[in-house]
Design a protein around this motif. Structure first.
Motif, PDB file in Angstrom:
ATOM      1  N   ASP A  32       0.864  -1.185   0.000  1.00 44.56           N
ATOM      2  CA  ASP A  32       0.000   0.000   0.000  1.00 44.56           C
ATOM      3  C   ASP A  32       0.898   1.231   0.000  1.00 44.56           C
ATOM      4  O   ASP A  32       1.558   1.525   0.987  1.00 44.56           O
ATOM      5  N   PHE A  33       0.931   1.948  -1.136  1.00 43.66           N
ATOM      6  CA  PHE A  33       1.807   3.103  -1.277  1.00 43.66           C
ATOM      7  C   PHE A  33       1.117   4.408  -0.907  1.00 43.66           C
ATOM      8  O   PHE A  33       1.667   5.488  -1.124  1.00 43.66           O
ATOM      9  N   SER A  34      -0.075   4.358  -0.375  1.00 43.43           N
ATOM     10  CA  SER A  34      -0.829   5.582  -0.123  1.00 43.43           C
ATOM     11  C   SER A  34      -0.112   6.499   0.865  1.00 43.43           C
ATOM     12  O   SER A  34      -0.150   7.728   0.710  1.00 43.43           O
ATOM     13  N   GLN A  35       0.550   5.938   1.881  1.00 42.31           N
ATOM     14  CA  GLN A  35       1.250   6.776   2.851  1.00 42.31           C
ATOM     15  C   GLN A  35       2.441   7.486   2.230  1.00 42.31           C
ATOM     16  O   GLN A  35       2.713   8.649   2.543  1.00 42.31           O
ATOM     17  N   ILE A  36       3.156   6.793   1.340  1.00 44.93           N
ATOM     18  CA  ILE A  36       4.289   7.430   0.660  1.00 44.93           C
ATOM     19  C   ILE A  36       3.805   8.572  -0.214  1.00 44.93           C
ATOM     20  O   ILE A  36       4.368   9.674  -0.211  1.00 44.93           O
ATOM     21  N   ALA A  37       2.750   8.323  -0.979  1.00 43.16           N
ATOM     22  CA  ALA A  37       2.210   9.356  -1.853  1.00 43.16           C
ATOM     23  C   ALA A  37       1.698  10.546  -1.043  1.00 43.16           C
ATOM     24  O   ALA A  37       1.906  11.709  -1.417  1.00 43.16           O
ATOM     25  N   GLN A  38       1.038  10.282   0.073  1.00 43.98           N
ATOM     26  CA  GLN A  38       0.483  11.354   0.890  1.00 43.98           C
ATOM     27  C   GLN A  38       1.584  12.154   1.576  1.00 43.98           C
ATOM     28  O   GLN A  38       1.515  13.382   1.664  1.00 43.98           O
ATOM     29  N   ARG A  39       2.623  11.463   2.054  1.00 40.69           N
ATOM     30  CA  ARG A  39       3.656  12.133   2.829  1.00 40.69           C
ATOM     31  C   ARG A  39       4.658  12.887   1.963  1.00 40.69           C
ATOM     32  O   ARG A  39       5.114  13.966   2.324  1.00 40.69           O
ATOM     33  N   HIS A  40       5.010  12.330   0.806  1.00 41.75           N
ATOM     34  CA  HIS A  40       6.090  12.915   0.007  1.00 41.75           C
ATOM     35  C   HIS A  40       5.631  13.484  -1.336  1.00 41.75           C
ATOM     36  O   HIS A  40       6.451  14.052  -2.072  1.00 41.75           O
ATOM     37  N   GLY A  41       4.350  13.334  -1.665  1.00 40.18           N
ATOM     38  CA  GLY A  41       3.865  13.879  -2.930  1.00 40.18           C
ATOM     39  C   GLY A  41       4.008  15.383  -3.025  1.00 40.18           C
ATOM     40  O   GLY A  41       4.196  15.934  -4.119  1.00 40.18           O
ATOM     41  N   ALA A  42       3.957  16.085  -1.885  1.00 40.93           N
ATOM     42  CA  ALA A  42       4.068  17.550  -1.905  1.00 40.93           C
ATOM     43  C   ALA A  42       5.448  18.023  -2.321  1.00 40.93           C
ATOM     44  O   ALA A  42       5.616  19.179  -2.721  1.00 40.93           O
ATOM     45  N   ALA A  43       6.462  17.143  -2.232  1.00 42.04           N
ATOM     46  CA  ALA A  43       7.821  17.523  -2.613  1.00 42.04           C
ATOM     47  C   ALA A  43       8.107  17.242  -4.089  1.00 42.04           C
ATOM     48  O   ALA A  43       9.195  17.530  -4.577  1.00 42.04           O
ATOM     49  N   VAL A  44       7.123  16.680  -4.803  1.00 41.56           N
ATOM     50  CA  VAL A  44       7.257  16.434  -6.240  1.00 41.56           C
ATOM     51  C   VAL A  44       6.618  17.605  -6.985  1.00 41.56           C
ATOM     52  O   VAL A  44       5.481  17.987  -6.697  1.00 41.56           O
ATOM     53  N   VAL A  45       7.341  18.183  -7.934  1.00 41.29           N
ATOM     54  CA  VAL A  45       6.891  19.412  -8.587  1.00 41.29           C
ATOM     55  C   VAL A  45       6.668  19.198 -10.076  1.00 41.29           C
ATOM     56  O   VAL A  45       7.210  18.266 -10.681  1.00 41.29           O
ATOM     57  N   ASN A  46       5.872  20.086 -10.637  1.00 42.87           N
ATOM     58  CA  ASN A  46       5.681  20.145 -12.080  1.00 42.87           C
ATOM     59  C   ASN A  46       6.591  21.234 -12.640  1.00 42.87           C
ATOM     60  O   ASN A  46       6.694  22.321 -12.066  1.00 42.87           O
ATOM     61  N   ILE A  47       7.262  20.950 -13.736  1.00 42.97           N
ATOM     62  CA  ILE A  47       8.195  21.900 -14.342  1.00 42.97           C
ATOM     63  C   ILE A  47       7.695  22.284 -15.726  1.00 42.97           C
ATOM     64  O   ILE A  47       7.456  21.410 -16.570  1.00 42.97           O
ATOM     65  N   SER A  48       7.518  23.583 -15.952  1.00 38.87           N
ATOM     66  CA  SER A  48       7.120  24.112 -17.260  1.00 38.87           C
ATOM     67  C   SER A  48       8.281  24.897 -17.839  1.00 38.87           C
ATOM     68  O   SER A  48       8.933  25.665 -17.138  1.00 38.87           O
ATOM     69  N   VAL A  49       8.513  24.707 -19.133  1.00 36.14           N
ATOM     70  CA  VAL A  49       9.674  25.305 -19.794  1.00 36.14           C
ATOM     71  C   VAL A  49       9.223  26.093 -21.012  1.00 36.14           C
ATOM     72  O   VAL A  49       8.359  25.648 -21.771  1.00 36.14           O
ATOM     73  N   VAL A  50       9.807  27.262 -21.188  1.00 33.21           N
ATOM     74  CA  VAL A  50       9.602  28.067 -22.390  1.00 33.21           C
ATOM     75  C   VAL A  50      10.971  28.363 -22.971  1.00 33.21           C
ATOM     76  O   VAL A  50      11.895  28.761 -22.266  1.00 33.21           O
ATOM     77  N   GLY A  51      11.117  28.128 -24.270  1.00 32.61           N
ATOM     78  CA  GLY A  51      12.396  28.386 -24.929  1.00 32.61           C
ATOM     79  C   GLY A  51      12.195  28.628 -26.396  1.00 32.61           C
ATOM     80  O   GLY A  51      11.103  29.011 -26.843  1.00 32.61           O
ATOM     81  N   LYS A  52      13.241  28.395 -27.183  1.00 37.18           N
ATOM     82  CA  LYS A  52      13.187  28.556 -28.630  1.00 37.18           C
ATOM     83  C   LYS A  52      13.410  27.202 -29.272  1.00 37.18           C
ATOM     84  O   LYS A  52      14.290  26.456 -28.883  1.00 37.18           O
TER      85      LYS A  52
END
Length: 496
Positions: free
Chosen positions: A56-76
């Motif tokens: 059951d990975f629910s505790q891992i996802a709940q405890r550490h999911g906040a430290a996982v980020v989404n990265i958006s990139v703009v370039g050429k």
């Protein structure tokens, strides 16, 4: 998604995050250890039947999911020419249609024809490893980026500074201006066992904080063009947007960065690869300290040992890295390595597969001295090698290229190594040069890095000097016989 173009019957290696893509629409892409006080989630099990249980990975996802980020990139991503702009017109419209110019002018910037810069947008994942804003991700996620935005699970967004990237290992380090951030606990990939449960959190196709699970399929995998990394292979579902996200073990520790998939279609098909945290942290420490990472170089070309070769070289088992070529004046040559030697250990670490050698050497600092245990003509030999810098080779190639009239032709060439010759299906000891880089007239004609140059104007080429001689005089055009993916074609090139 970035994909190596191969034939339909061959597997395609693709980055788990699509690189920056052109167009105005959004294209989907894909340390400092945590404080000792950081709690580590405890794996729970959910009974499903008598005598069996699933994690059951629910505790891992709940405890550490906040430290996982989404990265958006703009370039050429480059420029759009007249033909590309015309391709964006409504399908089937005739250039003689009165509405042709109307659509052409009002299709957006660049509709007047000519060339225009194309915006590039991409997305990936990352994770926070220090409360003051240090973030890890893949180098290919932020490649060519002009602006990188990190989005947290609480919806806050920060413009990130790219502290450095290392394309050789595909690791990048970012910094965001924030404090008291959630962090992930870091673990060791060395402790992973094949068959052990693992979990990935990321933003596949832009769906933030998505959780997928699977098991470790293998360790120490060597992939084409990624010899510096002994990958962790898993069957965790990894898709475009997952790149740069963490791979957790069952104790809630990050053991790797999800980086690539192996697929016929470009999408997930059960083969995912992550960069081990030992490699990641080695690179991270260098980037934080110096802004870049350095890798050592031995200067040999090696190949795999099978049972037949093991018997031929009187080895007790098919292990080690068989030396098929030694670069002149390289650390290997100075150490006394010879073609036909089998490297069995480096610094006391056993070389099982040939891919173990470049991965081990690449994670060593330039200037280090290592002991090599070598099998030579039925006897064990111990050599000492002072490793060079992997960047030195690129510098030497560049100087040689400038001396081979690259300004006219635009090709960076080198002789094929024996295993490269076999892979290309070429017979005989001579003939054929590998294209390491293509610019200028050659690139405009369609020649690409990785092509094999077989002949110039019908004459087989055996050396760079021979190509240089053919460029002399008042030559205005050349016909290059190029081999790519087993196919051969003459490419006409007009010299500027």
């Amino acid at each position: 998604m970035k994909t190596l173009s191969l034939t339909a019957t061959r597997l395609v290696l693709s980055l788990a995050a699509a690189g920056i893509v052109g167009g105005a629409s959004v294209g989907l892409v894909s340390g400092t250890p945590a404080s000792a006080a950081t709690p580590v989630a405890t794996l729970q099990t959910a009974p499903v039947a008598a005598g069996t249980a699933l994690p059951d990975f629910s505790q891992i996802a709940q405890r550490h999911g906040a430290a996982v980020v989404n990265i958006s990139v703009v370039g050429k991503a480059g420029v759009e020419d007249e033909q590309q702009a015309q391709n964006r017109l409504p399908p089937g419209i005739d250039p003689n249609d009165p509405f042709f110019e109307f659509f052409k002018r009002f299709q957006g910037p660049g509709g007047q024809g000519g060339e225009r810069e194309m915006p590039a947008r991409g997305q990936g994942s990352g994770f926070i490893i220090s409360a003051d804003g240090l973030v890890l991700t893949n180098a290919h996620v932020v490649r060519n980026a002009q602006r990188v935005t990190v989005k947290l699970t609480d919806r806050r967004e920060f413009v990130a500074k790219v502290l450095g990237t290392d394309p050789k290992t595909d690791v990048a380090v970012l910094r965001i201006d924030a404090k008291d951030l959630p962090v992930v606990p870091l673990g060791s990939a060395k402790d992973l066992k094949v068959g052990e449960w693992v979990l990935a959190i990321g933003s596949p196709f832009g769906f933030e904080n998505s959780v997928t699970v699977g098991v470790v399929s293998a360790k120490g995998r060597s992939l084409p063009d990624d010899s510096f990394v002994p990958f962790i292979q898993t069957d965790v579902a990894v898709n475009p947007g997952n790149s740069g996200g963490p791979l957790f073990n069952a104790r809630g520790e990050v053991v790797g960065i999800n980086s690539q998939i192996y697929s016929r279609t470009g999408g997930y098909q059960g083969l995912s690869f992550a960069i081990p945290m030992e490699t990641v942290l080695h690179v991270k420490d260098q980037i934080v300290a110096h802004g870049k990472a350095s890798h050592a170089r031995l200067g040999v070309t090696v190949q795999e040992i099978n049972q037949t070769l093991a018997e031929s070289f009187q080895l007790d088992k098919p292990e080690g890295a068989l030396v098929s070529s030694v670069e002149p004046d390289s650390p290997a040559a100075k150490a006394g390595l010879q073609v036909g030697d089998v490297i069995r250990q480096v610094g006391g670490q056993t070389i099982v597969a040939s891919g173990d050698l470049p991965a081990l050497i690449g994670q060593t600092l330039p200037g280090s001295t290592v002991q090599l245990n070598v099998w030579r003509k039925g006897q064990a030999v111990v050599l000492s090698a002072k490793l060079g810098d992997a960047s030195d080779k690129a510098v030497k190639v560049a100087r040689a290229d400038s001396a081979t009239d690259q300004g006219r032709l635009g090709l960076a060439l080198r002789p094929l190594a024996p295993q490269e010759r076999r892979a290309a299906g070429l017979e005989g000891p001579d003939g054929g040069l590998l294209v390491e880089d293509a610019q200028g007239p050659a690139a405009l004609a369609g020649v690409e890095a990785g092509d094999v140059l077989l002949a110039v104007n019908g004459a087989k080429v055996q050396s760079v000097e021979q190509v240089r001689a053919m460029l002399g005089g008042s030559t205005k055009s050349l016909a290059l016989l190029i081999q790519r993916d087993g196919n051969q074609i003459f490419v006409p090139i007009r010299l500027g």
